[in-house]
Design a protein around this motif. Structure first.
Motif, PDB file in Angstrom:
ATOM      1  N   LEU A  87      11.564   6.602   3.103  1.00 35.94           N
ATOM      2  CA  LEU A  87      10.475   7.564   3.098  1.00 35.94           C
ATOM      3  C   LEU A  87      11.028   8.993   3.056  1.00 35.94           C
ATOM      4  O   LEU A  87      12.237   9.207   3.231  1.00 35.94           O
ATOM      5  N   PRO A  88      10.180   9.980   2.813  1.00 32.20           N
ATOM      6  CA  PRO A  88      10.651  11.374   2.816  1.00 32.20           C
ATOM      7  C   PRO A  88      11.341  11.748   4.121  1.00 32.20           C
ATOM      8  O   PRO A  88      10.938  11.319   5.206  1.00 32.20           O
ATOM      9  N   VAL A  89      12.379  12.554   4.016  1.00 34.85           N
ATOM     10  CA  VAL A  89      13.120  13.019   5.190  1.00 34.85           C
ATOM     11  C   VAL A  89      12.252  14.004   5.980  1.00 34.85           C
ATOM     12  O   VAL A  89      11.570  14.853   5.403  1.00 34.85           O
TER      13      VAL A  89
ATOM     14  N   SER B 289       0.563   9.528  18.262  1.00 35.21           N
ATOM     15  CA  SER B 289       0.075  10.743  17.616  1.00 35.21           C
ATOM     16  C   SER B 289       1.198  11.677  17.173  1.00 35.21           C
ATOM     17  O   SER B 289       1.014  12.477  16.255  1.00 35.21           O
ATOM     18  N   HIS B 290       2.366  11.603  17.819  1.00 39.16           N
ATOM     19  CA  HIS B 290       3.491  12.458  17.462  1.00 39.16           C
ATOM     20  C   HIS B 290       4.567  11.703  16.661  1.00 39.16           C
ATOM     21  O   HIS B 290       5.612  12.281  16.359  1.00 39.16           O
ATOM     22  N   SER B 291       4.320  10.463  16.320  1.00 35.00           N
ATOM     23  CA  SER B 291       5.389   9.598  15.787  1.00 35.00           C
ATOM     24  C   SER B 291       5.752   9.932  14.347  1.00 35.00           C
ATOM     25  O   SER B 291       4.938  10.442  13.565  1.00 35.00           O
ATOM     26  N   LEU B 292       7.005   9.616  13.999  1.00 36.24           N
ATOM     27  CA  LEU B 292       7.608  10.115  12.772  1.00 36.24           C
ATOM     28  C   LEU B 292       7.358   9.246  11.544  1.00 36.24           C
ATOM     29  O   LEU B 292       7.109   9.765  10.457  1.00 36.24           O
ATOM     30  N   VAL B 293       7.451   7.932  11.683  1.00 32.00           N
ATOM     31  CA  VAL B 293       7.268   7.071  10.508  1.00 32.00           C
ATOM     32  C   VAL B 293       5.871   7.224   9.907  1.00 32.00           C
ATOM     33  O   VAL B 293       5.738   7.337   8.685  1.00 32.00           O
ATOM     34  N   PRO B 294       4.801   7.242  10.713  1.00 34.28           N
ATOM     35  CA  PRO B 294       3.485   7.491  10.107  1.00 34.28           C
ATOM     36  C   PRO B 294       3.396   8.835   9.379  1.00 34.28           C
ATOM     37  O   PRO B 294       2.752   8.934   8.325  1.00 34.28           O
ATOM     38  N   LYS B 295       4.038   9.884   9.915  1.00 36.35           N
ATOM     39  CA  LYS B 295       4.039  11.185   9.250  1.00 36.35           C
ATOM     40  C   LYS B 295       4.709  11.087   7.880  1.00 36.35           C
ATOM     41  O   LYS B 295       4.197  11.599   6.864  1.00 36.35           O
TER      42      LYS B 295
ATOM     43  N   ALA C 210       3.183  11.360   3.957  1.00 33.44           N
ATOM     44  CA  ALA C 210       3.725  12.283   2.956  1.00 33.44           C
ATOM     45  C   ALA C 210       4.062  11.569   1.653  1.00 33.44           C
ATOM     46  O   ALA C 210       4.110  12.204   0.586  1.00 33.44           O
ATOM     47  N   SER C 211       4.303  10.268   1.729  1.00 33.72           N
ATOM     48  CA  SER C 211       4.615   9.492   0.527  1.00 33.72           C
ATOM     49  C   SER C 211       3.360   8.890  -0.109  1.00 33.72           C
ATOM     50  O   SER C 211       3.454   8.161  -1.096  1.00 33.72           O
ATOM     51  N   GLY C 212       2.186   9.156   0.487  1.00 31.66           N
ATOM     52  CA  GLY C 212       0.935   8.630  -0.050  1.00 31.66           C
ATOM     53  C   GLY C 212       0.477   7.336   0.582  1.00 31.66           C
ATOM     54  O   GLY C 212      -0.444   6.687   0.075  1.00 31.66           O
ATOM     55  N   MET C 213       1.086   6.950   1.695  1.00 30.61           N
ATOM     56  CA  MET C 213       0.751   5.692   2.362  1.00 30.61           C
ATOM     57  C   MET C 213       0.058   5.994   3.691  1.00 30.61           C
ATOM     58  O   MET C 213       0.688   6.502   4.614  1.00 30.61           O
ATOM     59  N   ASP C 214      -1.257   5.715   3.772  1.00 32.67           N
ATOM     60  CA  ASP C 214      -1.938   5.953   5.035  1.00 32.67           C
ATOM     61  C   ASP C 214      -1.588   4.855   6.035  1.00 32.67           C
ATOM     62  O   ASP C 214      -0.902   3.879   5.703  1.00 32.67           O
TER      63      ASP C 214
END
Length: 305
Positions: A194-196, A275-281, A285-289
């Motif tokens: 995923l995006p950095v 709510s603060h987690s990184l993988v969902p963010k 950003a890559s278009g995956m909800d």
């Protein structure tokens, strides 16, 4: 996929130091499951594991238990013995990735970049750390997550205090040079990097408060890296994950050293979903909800030794 015939158990919580982080993420994962047609069977393992799991009779398990026993291979071993497909890495990869010193030894053996280290199990070894690595150090338990028991250290006196605290959480403590940063992270989902994300905490390092409580921590997507370093981080994340035998999803963390090189820090096999987690963010950003992300993880569930 039609999920109507699936019974999905969502395991979370527990009694460990990261149980509340897991409970926070559970709300998001459960809602995402409902959006793709799954009514999850929610099991907080603080109330027991085997009995409620057998009563649920799931066709697959989504593992959201952070730390022990969800990330160290124990839960994976139980699910393997019961023949229940589960999300994430298998028994061996989970145990290896949860052991930070051995993770680094694997990476070193393959020529992947990571900082030097000293592993200690008592205060008498503090002087060895300073002699080998210098006075500016980073200390953390060998088997913990979410920066529990972690300390940035400036000098020998602080080092002993930090080791003493880290030993409250584990019998082994990992000591590394204190790197200037910044910190970056790369999520991996089914072979896709995923995006950095660039991480800028307001505190000295990305500690528990900065990760889960502070609204001052900055997350940068794009990361601020050059396109070449961004691609390098993504490739390193894939190689680091593969080296440990990880599967389906995870997150690989990096620190930048004083020369501008990226160094591998650790690999998380059950990343946060709060709510603060990184993988969902990064997925967003890559278009995956989040429902798409959860479905991709569930589709890859298997009995994985």
């Amino acid at each position: 996929m039609n999920w109507a015939d699936e019974r999905v158990a969502l395991l979370f919580g527990g009694l460990g130091s990261e149980a509340d982080v897991s409970r926070d993420g559970k709300q998001n994962v459960a809602q995402a499951m409902r959006e793709i047609g799954i009514e999850p069977i929610e099991i907080d393992i603080k109330d027991g594991l085997l009995e409620p799991l057998m009563a649920a009779n799931p066709t697959r398990v989504f593992n959201l238990v952070h730390g022990r026993p969800g990330e160290d291979g124990v839960l994976q071993g139980l699910l393997c013995a019961l023949g229940i497909p589960f999300t994430g890495s298998g028994v061996g990869a989970s145990a290896l990735a949860f052991d930070k010193p051995r993770t680094k030894q694997v990476w070193e053996s393959l020529g992947l970049p990571t900082a030097p280290m000293v592993v200690v199990n008592d205060l008498e070894q503090a002087d060895i750390c300073v002699k080998r690595l210098g006075p500016e150090l980073f200390v953390k338990p060998a088997h913990e997550g979410s920066s529990v028991g972690a300390h940035a250290v400036h000098g020998a006196n602080q080092l002993k205090v930090a080791i003493e605290d880290a030993l409250k959480h584990d019998t082994r403590v990992l000591v590394e040079p204190l790197l200037p940063g910044p910190e970056f992270t790369v999520g991996v989902v089914r072979g896709l990097a995923l995006p950095v994300i660039g991480i800028r905490p307001s505190s000295e390092f990305y500690d528990y408060k900065a990760k889960y409580q502070s609204n001052e921590t900055e997350y940068h997507i794009p990361s601020g890296l050059s396109s070449e370093l961004e691609a390098e981080a993504q490739q390193l994340a894939l190689e680091a994950s593969e080296a440990l035998g990880c599967r389906t999803w995870g997150r690989v963390d990096f620190m930048m050293d004083e020369t501008g090189h990226l160094l591998l820090v650790e690999c998380n096999t059950v990343p946060g979903m709060g709510s603060h987690s990184l993988v969902p963010k990064a997925a967003r950003a890559s278009g995956m909800d989040l429902p798409m992300l959860i479905e991709q993880i569930l589709l890859d569930a298997e009995v994985s030794p």
